[in-house]
Structures are given as structure tokens and as C-alpha cells.
Design a protein around this motif. Structure first.
Motif, PDB file in Angstrom:
ATOM      1  N   ILE A 158       3.824   6.362   4.722  1.00 42.30           N
ATOM      2  CA  ILE A 158       4.940   5.466   4.415  1.00 42.30           C
ATOM      3  C   ILE A 158       6.187   5.872   5.187  1.00 42.30           C
ATOM      4  CG2 ILE A 158       4.123   4.944   2.119  1.00 42.30           C
ATOM      5  CD1 ILE A 158       6.227   6.888   1.049  1.00 42.30           C
ATOM      6  N   ALA A 171       2.303   3.213  -5.013  1.00 45.44           N
ATOM      7  CA  ALA A 171       1.034   3.900  -4.788  1.00 45.44           C
ATOM      8  C   ALA A 171       0.451   4.366  -6.115  1.00 45.44           C
ATOM      9  CB  ALA A 171       1.246   5.087  -3.851  1.00 45.44           C
ATOM     10  N   VAL A 223       0.527   9.262  -0.989  1.00 49.38           N
ATOM     11  CA  VAL A 223       1.476   8.920   0.077  1.00 49.38           C
ATOM     12  C   VAL A 223       1.789  10.129   0.931  1.00 49.38           C
ATOM     13  CG1 VAL A 223       2.559   7.054  -1.191  1.00 49.38           C
ATOM     14  CG2 VAL A 223       3.530   9.317  -1.321  1.00 49.38           C
ATOM     15  N   TRP A 269      -1.780   6.989   2.462  1.00 53.48           N
ATOM     16  CA  TRP A 269      -0.891   5.902   2.890  1.00 53.48           C
ATOM     17  C   TRP A 269       0.328   6.536   3.545  1.00 53.48           C
ATOM     18  CZ3 TRP A 269       2.244   2.459  -1.024  1.00 53.48           C
ATOM     19  CH2 TRP A 269       2.952   1.482  -0.305  1.00 53.48           C
TER      20      TRP A 269
END
Lengths: 280, 322, 436
Positions: C41, C59, C74, C39
């Protein structure tokens, strides 16, 4: 280096050094001051911090940003030192050949060196990025060292060529008349004379690689990120607040090893000719 | 070397002459081989890294190509160049860039020469001075730009306060340095000069160190003044170092980006050519147009190089004679 | 041919075994290939630290809640939105399969969607993602009629004011105020209005709010191709907006360095106890004021974004983050599953409490914990419901940069010429006939 200056000259020079030092240092002290100011004081318009706060340093050395900053520092040092060493070695050979030997294509090499270093880096990154991804060099230190060579080799070659050119030809001739081979002449006569040039080139190459941002931010991700790129990831307390204090703290810390390096090498830059060697 | 062989050949028999000639060209060939072996690796690395990207950029500049819309890529030959060369923004940017280059390089040369001379002769405090002079060059460019911007900002900066005090209140406390073209350029140039003078002074210092002080002493004995010694003895003997310093510094100054990007973002008509390239390539993701701007920037800088090398008449590749 | 049944079998096993594994906590690493979703971010003050109530913590919690089906890792993106776009664009253009989830600024959604960088939202999940969500967030997550991203959090600007200054100027802050009233108040009281007019995206935020507040739109035909784009700048709405900017610049109420004012400088202007009057800024202001050493917090009030035209309700700016799933991800289904968890009302509440970023889900604002931390929560929700997103266009970068260029510096803005000049520039640029 002889310093047969009169005391009067020495004093004048010593005095001249003061404004020079002040002029060089003020912005750096300002950065230091910004890094020591608590975030609320950043806008107070004062040169020195009213309250000294070490939170920024704590943040980047032991706190939330340390996983971003410390590996970046290590990467920067490794990548830049490697690029410098490789670049200086290769450039020394190339420059010696260009300045001293006769072979076709010398001008081509010099021209290529120039052309390569002046093409805007911003248009080069995407193709290199795609290439690196394809062959797996993305986010590796080598993947950064290689483009850095293209930044540092040209100026190294030109600088060293200029230096070799200024070394009197007679010295090498004398050595060869005395029976030395080209290689021995190179090693025992030219290298000591070229030391100022080599160390100058080393320092310049190092700083060129040290300061690079575009390659660093495009060709690295978490593993090989260097300091200039890592600074772009620093965040303030919220996404709208600039992490000015932390960035300045990082810059200050990052400058310390560099200053040590320069302190160590500055003597070599001027440790050059003595008149005896030329005439004798 | 050649002259020696020629002299030797005059008095020998044709056979020995031929043998010596053969040996000569053997030596010449060995020299060539050695030359390429020494210079080869550097040459290959430089080319290997950048040949593909440069050719790629040259090729893409002939297209209308947006990174987010690769299917709409269309071949437009030189249309991009026409658009650029007829755009007012381009010429303004070129003008500003030339102005910044001239100002910074001239100032840096004079300042750098002065610093180099001081660094060369100084006794106390030698190590401190030389290190301190080089430190600005070690600061990361982006941070330096931020620091200067903050220093001259109205709310967070100290510069207005200091100037106000120094001029006994004549200088307005709320002067907006970044509110006009020339005041912004002043700060941009100041920041650039501060940061890169060490580069110039370093190269000039190393060149200065190679100038034989015996020549200088001889000139002093002959009664030459300081300036005469500078112009007639020191500078001519440093020609190669000066050329490299000026050349590379000009090339870098022409491609200035960080300071302008951070301080003004190109507002107040302070766009530089690199910023224009950045806007097309990154903000618009128009790779084609961005590559065309880069190629034009490249060509201009090549032109500068040619001018420099011809003006200085220093041929780094020339081996025999001076 | 065999694969669908194999997949079904794996899922079946996962569903039965999952709850059992979840009971053991998240220290499993059984069955080798548990996919890790990456992910990307945007930095949010929580950094990558899973205890700081930022996206990293969400997360971790969603990894735990996944019961072993996947883990979420992340990866930070750079601080500035344009750098974030650069990084994502470059990777997605190279068809990077390592991007599963990404936190996208709403203005990039259109560009990414049009370029085919976003995996389509499963139709049965659309209702879940848009339930109880503010309209502006839904609109910003749509492209050409269908939902392409998941609303996560939504940002808007409020009008912050010094109660003493407003009172002295005779302004009734319980009713909507117009920009003209504020400018007059600032001028007569010699106080400042903090706005964002530096040459950056924040300026377009202000401009868009002004135009939308006057009933206009910057882009008249979203989704149009480059040569067909029609702009609504050279309209009465555009002129009204330009007039406001011109007045702010001319009267000097924007501060001495209006052309370099970003959110930070605007906040600094407002923190100056001697000259501060009004401020339009995002809700992070509330937490930042004490840090700035502001002593007059009791004197600070908040109201809805000022109106451009008297009588027409204002359209506050809209920002925030939408979650996108990479089109080349190996596990888009798992990624959308993760997105459901990440954007759930509970996590939106956690995020709002932890970072001050307002939720996109309306129900979160009723929570007492939220009301306690952010007294202006109700106003934020109201503002979000009236908020107008910036133009939805795959060419948003060009439009925004063109606007920034023509409207800079603010004291050169002329209602008669600037909107037309901006329209000409942007349409030329989009046709490929001008440099930006």
C-alpha cells in the motif's frame, strides 16, 4: 599533547571557537525547531517555533510511526557498527601490509579499492538486489553489511595507509633490532601510534554507512530497514503533505547516540605522539 | 634492512653469503606471504561484492535495455556512449558538477584546515568544539538537504527574513533562491560544505596530530612566521593525509546527488552527472543507458584520481625511503 | 491431472465450512496453510495501523470477511509515488511472487500492464469492478481495451477561492471561470493563485488539465511503440496551455517562488490571509486548512476547475489509486476476491470518511455521512465525471520527465517554442537518441 600556549593564544582560540560552534549548530537548531513546530506552523518562516509541540516525537517514539522508526534505529546501529568494526580491522591489516611490507600487488589493491568505491552505486543496486534475492540475503542485516563494506573499506585502507606511511620507520626498526617479531612490533609499537588514524577511520566509516540511502532502500524491506530508508516511508497527514516535522524529529533522535559516540572517541583522535617516543 | 644484510655479506665466505641470501629471500617470501595474508581479506571482500555488479553494468551499457521490456533488449555496442557524449544535457551536467566540485573542495579544504588547526591546539572548550564540529557530518544527508531547502524557501524559511534584517531591508523578503542557476548552486554548495567539512577537518586533524611539534617549535625558534611555518613545516609533513582527504572529498563531491535531487531536482540547469544517471536508470528504467552514464562518470572520476596521485607524488605503496 | 479435482474439493470444503468459521471470529488458524496475501500500500495517513481507517483497516476487515480463505497483510511502500514505482518495478522485474496486491498510481498502470506485471482481471469480474464507477477511473484502469486493474479511489482537483476576492474582482463563481479571468483577477487585486509548477509530477498534472481543457491530448496514440509515439503538444491546445502557464508566471500571481511550488507551497500561499486569492488543489485541502491555522474558512468557497478556453468545459485532473494483482502471485484468484472486498462501495465510503480520499464509485457520494464531512462532495463527483486522466502509455515516465524538463522553469515557457521543443525532446528520448 603539550599545550604550552600562552594565555593570550588560549583566549584567542577560545574566542575563535564561538563562531565555529555557531556555524556548525545553526542548521541543527533549525532542524530541532522544525521538529518542534506544529504542522500548521511549518510555513511561518520563523527560526524558533512559536508554539512547541511534541507530537512529532510522540509519533515516532510511541505513536503510529514507532514501528517504522524504532526497529530502523536498531538496525542502523547494528549494521553500521558491524560494518565499521569489520572494516577497520580488515583495513588496519591491509594498510599495515601496504605501508610496511613489500609484496607484489600493493598498487593493485589500492587501485581496486579506489575503483570499487567510486563506481556509481545506483548502477550496482539492481544486480546486487537480484543476487541477494537468489541467495536469500535480501532484507537481512548481513545483506546490508556486505555492500557497506565495499563503501567503507576503500577509504579505510587509503586513510590508514596514509597514516602508517607517516609513522616514522625508525620506531619499528628499533623494535625489531631489540628482537621483536613483525607481529610484536606491530602490536606494541605501531598500534599505539596508529590510534589517531584508526579512530579517525572508524568514525568516517561509521558515518559513511550511517548516511547511505541507496543500498538501504533497495536491499531491505521491513526487517532490516535502516533509518535513512525508513525516512522515505514517513507520511504526513495525507499523501500530499510532507512529513517534515517527523523526519526532522527522527534525524534529531538519530543524531544523539552518534554525538555520544563522537564525544567519547574525539579524544582518541588526537591522543597521538609525544615527542619523547620519536626521539627516545 | 636490505642494506644491513648486504653489509654483513661482504665480509663472509661465499657459503655463508649464499646462506644469508637464501635466508634473505626466505624473509622476503615470508614478508610477501604475510602481506597477502593481511591485505587479502579486504581485497577479496571488496572485489566479491562489487566485481559482478560492475562487470554487469559494463556489459549492460552496450545494450538498449529497458527493465520493463526485457524482450526488446538489443545490442548496440557503443551507441549509448555516442548518444550521451553528443547530448547537450550531459555536457551541462559535467560543467555544473565540475563547478560544484571545485567550489566545495577548495572552500572545504581551507575551512577544514582552519578548523583542524583550531581543534588541534585549543584548550577550552576542547571536547565541546571537537564534538560540535563533527556533528554536521552525523546528520543524515537527506534530512540535511531538506532542512537547508526549507531554510531558504520563500514561505517556510528564515534565511530571507534574517538577511532582510541584517541588510536593513535591502535584501528582498521574497527572493527566490531556487529560481535561478547560480543562486540554487549557492545553496547547494553551502549545504554540501556545511555537511562535509567535518570529514575534511577530521582527516586533516589526524594528519596534523602526527606532525612532530618539535619541528614546529624549532622553526619558531628560528624566527619563522606563522604562514612560513604552515607552508614549509606543517603542510609538507601532512602530505599523505592531505592527499587522502582531498582525493576522497573530490570523488564524493563529483558524485553529488542528494542535495541537488531534493533542492532543485535538476531544474534551472543544475543537473549533475549523478542526477543524469538516476534519471536514465530509475525514471526511465533504461538500464542500458543508465549504465553507460555510470561508466562514463566512473571513467571521469578515475581520471581525477590519476591526476591527484600524480600531482601529489605520494606513493602510499612505497615502503623504503620517502 | 489430479489437481483440478483436488482444488475443487478444497474450495467446496471451504465454502461449506467457511461461514461456520467466520461465526467464530477471526481467531482461527486451522488447517495450516491459509494463504496470506501481501498488499503493498501507499502510505495514506493511516499507516499500517488497522484502526486508523486507512488501507490497513480495510485489509483487516476484508480478512475478517474472507471467512478463513485468506488473510491480507499490508506492506508499506515509500511516501513518494516515484519511489513506490521503483520498489514495485524492481521486485516485479525479478518476478517476485510475494506481491499479491498493490496500490498503484494510475499513471503506472500502463507501464506495468505492458510489462506483463499485472495478472489479468477475470472476465466475469470486470462488470463488478466497473459498476457505477466514474469513467476516468475505468479509463485509467484499462490498457489496450481491457481492464487490467481495479478502480479503488479517485482524486481530482477543485478550484478553491476567497469569496471576498472573487467578489471584489467581479467574478461570478456560480458560472465556470477561465484561467484568464482568474489571472486578471489576481493581477488587479494583487492576490495569488496557488498552482503546482515545481519540477515534479504535479506540474504535469496541471499541464495535462490545461491541455485537456482546451480539447487536446498530450499523447495522440496510446499504446504505440516508442518510435511511433505521436504527441499533441504542438497544437492550438498545447499553445493555449502554455499561454496560461506563461501568464501565471509573468504576472507573478503564482507567488514569488513559482518554480518550487508543490501542493504544500500552494496551500501555504492560499493560507496567507493577506495575499491569498485562489488555489487549485486536491480535496485534502479542506481538512488541511484548519490545521494550517487558517482563520478565514468562512470566506472560502469551491468551484469546478477553471476552463482553459472560454466555453469549453474544463477537464479537471485525475489521480487516485488502482488496485493491481501481481502477475507472479501464487493466488491471483484470491487476490481478485480480496480486491472485490477492498474496492466495495462500503469500503470506499469508509476510506473516504477516514482519509478524505474520494471514492471511485458514484453511489458513495449520495451518502449523508459523506455530505456532512465533505460539503463539496457533489462537486467532486461532478469533477470526476469530467476528469481527464494523464496519458496512458507504457512510457509515461519518459513523457512526464520530458515535459517537466522542458516546461521548467515556468517563467521560461513560451507558447511558440516550448511545446515544439518538448515534442522534439520526448520523441528523441523515446527513440533512444537523447538523454532525459
Amino acid at each position: 599533547m603539550e599545550s604550552n600556549l600562552s594565555t593570550r593564544d588560549k583566549t584567542w582560540l577560545g574566542l575563535a571557537a564561538i563562531p565555529i560552534i555557531i556555524y556548525s549548530i545553526i542548521p541543527i537548531i533549525w532542524m530541532l525547531s522544525l521538529s518542534l513546530k506544529p504542522s500548521g506552523d511549518l510555513a511561518d518562516g520563523k527560526f524558533f517555533p512559536r508554539h512547541v509541540s511534541w507530537t512529532n516525537y510522540a509519533l515516532i517514539l510511541t505513536g503510529g510511526a514507532k514501528d517504522l522508526f524504532l526497529p530502523a534505529l536498531a538496525n542502523s546501529v547494528v549494521v553500521c557498527l558491524s560494518a565499521t568494526v569489520i572494516s577497520v580491522v580488515l583495513a588496519t591489516f591491509a594498510a599495515y601490509a601496504i605501508a610496511r611490507l613489500d609484496f607484489p600487488g600493493k598498487k593493485l589493491i589500492l587501485t581496486t579499492a579506489l575503483a570499487v568505491s567510486i563506481f556509481p552505486v545506483i548502477s550496482l543496486v539492481t544486480p546486487i538486489y537480484n543476487l541477494w534475492r537468489a541467495i536469500g540475503l535480501f532484507d537481512t542485516q548481513i545483506g546490508l553489511i556486505i555492500p557497506y563494506l565495499s563503501l567503507t573499506l576503500p577509504i579505510s585502507i587509503w586513510t590508514l595507509s596514509a597514516f602508517f606511511k607517516q609513522i616514522p620507520w625508525e620506531m619499528e626498526q628499533a623494535a625489531q633490532v631489540d628482537g621483536a617479531t613483525s607481529w610484536q612490533a606491530f602490536r606494541k609499537v605501531i598500534i599505539p601510534l596508529a590510534t589517531p588514524g584508526v579512530f579517525t577511520t572508524a568514525i568516517i566509516s561509521f558515518f559513511i554507512a550511517w548516511n547511505d540511502f541507496v543500498f538501504a532502500i533497495s536491499l531491505t524491506s521491513e526487517r532490516a530497514r535502516t533509518v535513512p530508508a525508513a525516512l522515505a516511508f514517513f507520511t504526513g497527514a495525507s499523501q500530499f503533505e510532507q512529513p517534515t516535522g517527523a523526519i526532522c524529529a527522527a534525524a534529531v533522535i538519530v543524531t544523539i547516540p552518534v554525538v555520544v559516540l563522537v564525544l567519547f572517541f574525539q579524544r582518541r583522535i588526537v591522543a597521538g605522539l609525544t615527542s619523547g617516543a620519536v626521539k627516545g | 634492512m636490505t642494506s644491513l644484510a648486504e653489509d654483513a655479506g661482504h665480509e663472509a665466505s661465499p657459503q655463508a653469503h649464499r646462506a644469508r641470501k637464501a635466508a634473505l629471500s626466505d624473509r622476503a617470501r615470508a614478508e610477501r606471504a604475510l602481506g597477502w595474508r593481511l591485505a587479502g581479506p579486504a581485497f577479496v571482500i571488496m572485489l566479491a561484492v562489487t566485481a559482478y555488479p560492475i562487470l554487469n553494468a559494463l556489459w549492460l551499457s552496450l545494450f538498449n535495455y529497458r527493465l520493463t521490456d526485457p524482450n526488446a533488449r538489443s545490442f548496440v555496442l557503443l551507441q549509448n556512449y555516442v548518444v550521451i557524449l553528443t547530448d547537450g544535457l550531459w555536457w551541462t551536467a559535467v560543467g555544473i558538477t565540475v563547478a560544484i566540485t571545485l567550489i566545495t573542495v577548495v572552500v572545504e579544504f581551507v575551512l577544514g584546515m582552519a578548523l583542524a588547526m583550531v581543534m588541534n591546539k585549543i584548550v577550552i572548550p576542547r571536547r565541546t568544539l571537537r564534538t560540535v564540529i563533527l556533528v554536521p557530518y552525523a546528520i543524515i544527508t537527506v534530512v540535511s538537504a531538506f532542512a537547508w531547502k526549507y531554510a531558504f524557501a520563500v514561505d517556510s524559511g528564515f534565511a530571507n527574513h534574517w538577511l532582510h534584517t541584517l541588510t536593513f531591508g535591502a535584501f528582498p523578503l521574497t527572493y527566490d533562491w531556487f529560481g535561478g542557476t547560480w543562486s540554487s548552486l549557492a545553496i547547494i554548495c553551502l549545504s554540501e560544505i556545511w555537511k562535509t567539512t567535518p570529514f575534511m577537518s577530521l582527516l586533516l586533524l589526524a594528519g596534523l596530530a602526527q606532525v612532530d611539534s618539535a619541528l614546529d617549535e624549532a622553526a619558531k625558534v628560528d624566527g619563522a612566521t606563522f604562514w612560513q611555518r604552515l607552508y614549509k613545516v606543517t603542510l609538507p609533513n601532512m602530505k599523505a593525509a592531505i592527499m587522502v582527504a582531498l582525493l576522497f572529498r573530490t570523488l564524493d563531491a563529483f558524485r553529488i546527488f542528494d542535495n541537488v535531487f531534493i533542492m532543485t531536482g535538476g531544474s534551472q540547469n543544475t543537473s549533475t552527472v549523478s542526477l543524469v544517471a538516476y534519471n536514465q536508470t530509475i525514471s526511465r528504467a533504461e538500464i542500458g543507458m543508465g549504465s553507460a552514464v555510470s561508466v562514463l562518470l566512473f571513467l571521469i572520476v578515475v581520471g581525477i584520481c590519476v591526476v591527484f596521485v600524480k600531482a601529489f607524488k605520494v606513493d602510499l605503496a612505497q615502503v623504503k625511503g620517502d | 491431472m489430479r489437481r483440478p479435482t483436488a482444488v475443487a474439493a478444497v474450495l467446496a470444503v471451504g465454502v461449506t465450512v467457511g461461514p461456520g468459521l467466520a461465526a467464530c471470529g477471526s481467531n482461527q488458524s486451522s488447517a495450516g496453510a491459509k494463504p496470506t496475501l501481501t498488499w503493498y500500500i501507499n502510505p495514506d495517513g493511516g499507516g499500517s495501523d488497522p484502526t486508523k481507517k486507512g488501507q490497513a483497516q480495510i485489509a483487516k476487515e476484508c480478512t475478517d470477511a474472507a471467512g478463513g480463505r485468506y488473510a491480507i497483510r499490508v506492506q508499506l511502500l515509500p511516501n513518494s509515488a516515484s519511489d513506490q514505482r521503483q520498489q514495485l518495478l524492481r521486485r516485479l522485474a525479478a518476478k517476485d511472487s510475494g506481491i499479491d496486491l498493490m496500490s498503484i498510481d494510475p499513471v503506472f498502470v500502463a507501464e506495468f500492464a505492458e510489462a506483463g506485471f499485472l495478472a489479468p482481471v477475470p472476465r466475469n469480474m470486470v462488470a463488478g469492478f466497473t459498476k457505477d464507477t466514474v469513467n476516468a477511473a475505468i479509463e485509467a484502469s484499462k490498457w489496450k481495451g481491457s481492464l487490467v486493474a481495479v478502480p479503488f479511489w479517485a482524486n481530482t482537483q477543485l478550484l478553491w477561492y476567497r469569496k471576498s476576492v472573487a467578489k471584489a474582482a467581479g467574478l461570478d463563481m456560480s458560472k465556470p471561470v477561465t484561467w484568464e479571468q482568474l489571472i486578471t483577477a489576481g493581477r488587479t487585486q494583487k492576490k495569488t493563485i496557488g498552482v503546482q509548477a515545481s519540477r515534479y509530477e504535479g506540474y504535469v498534472v496541471w499541464l495535462n488539465a490545461l491541455i485537456a481543457g482546451a480539447g487536446g491530448k498530450i499523447l495522440l496514440n496510446p499504446g504505440a511503440t516508442a518510435d511511433r509515439v505521436k504527441l499533441g503538444l504542438d497544437t492550438p491546445a498545447g499553445k493555449a496551455a502554455s499561454t496560461v502557464i506563461q501568464q501565471v508566471a509573468r504576472t507573478g500571481v503564482g507567488g514569488p517562488a513559482l518554480s518550487s511550488t508543490t501542493e504544500t507551497e500552494a496551500l501555504n500561499l492560499f493560507s496567507n490571509s493577506a495575499t491569498s486569492g485562489f488555489l487549485v488543489n486536491w480535496p485534502y485541502t479542506w481538512a488541511a486548512l484548519p490545521t494550517n491555522g487558517v482563520k478565514f474558512i468562512d470566506d472560502i468557497g469551491w468551484a469546478k476547475y477553471p476552463e482553459t478556453v472560454a466555453g469549453k468545459p474544463s477537464a479537471p485532473p485525475f489521480g487516485g489509486i488502482e488496485l493491481g494483482v501481481g502477475a507472479f502471485s501464487a493466488h491471483p484468484d484470491l487476490a481478485y476476491d480480496a480486491a472485490t472486498c477492498i474496492a466495495s462501495p462500503e469500503h470506499q465510503k469508509l476510506y473516504m470518511l477516514g482519509t478524505g480520499n474520494p471514492a471511485a464509485n458514484k453511489t458513495v457520494y449520495d451518502d449523508p455521512a459523506i455530505l456532512k464531512q465533505l460539503p463539496m462532495a457533489a462537486l467532486i463527483r461532478q469533477s470526476l465525471e469530467d476528469a481527464a486522466p494523464r496519458p496512458s502509455s507504457q512510457y509515461y515516465g519518459d513523457i512526464s520527465t520530458g515535459l517537466q524538463r522542458e516546461f521548467s522553469p515556468p517563467n521560461a515557457v513560451n507558447p511558440r517554442t516550448t511545446p515544439a521543443a518538448a515534442t522534439d525532446l520526448i520523441t528523441s528520448v523515446l527513440k533512444g537518441n537523447a538523454l532525459l
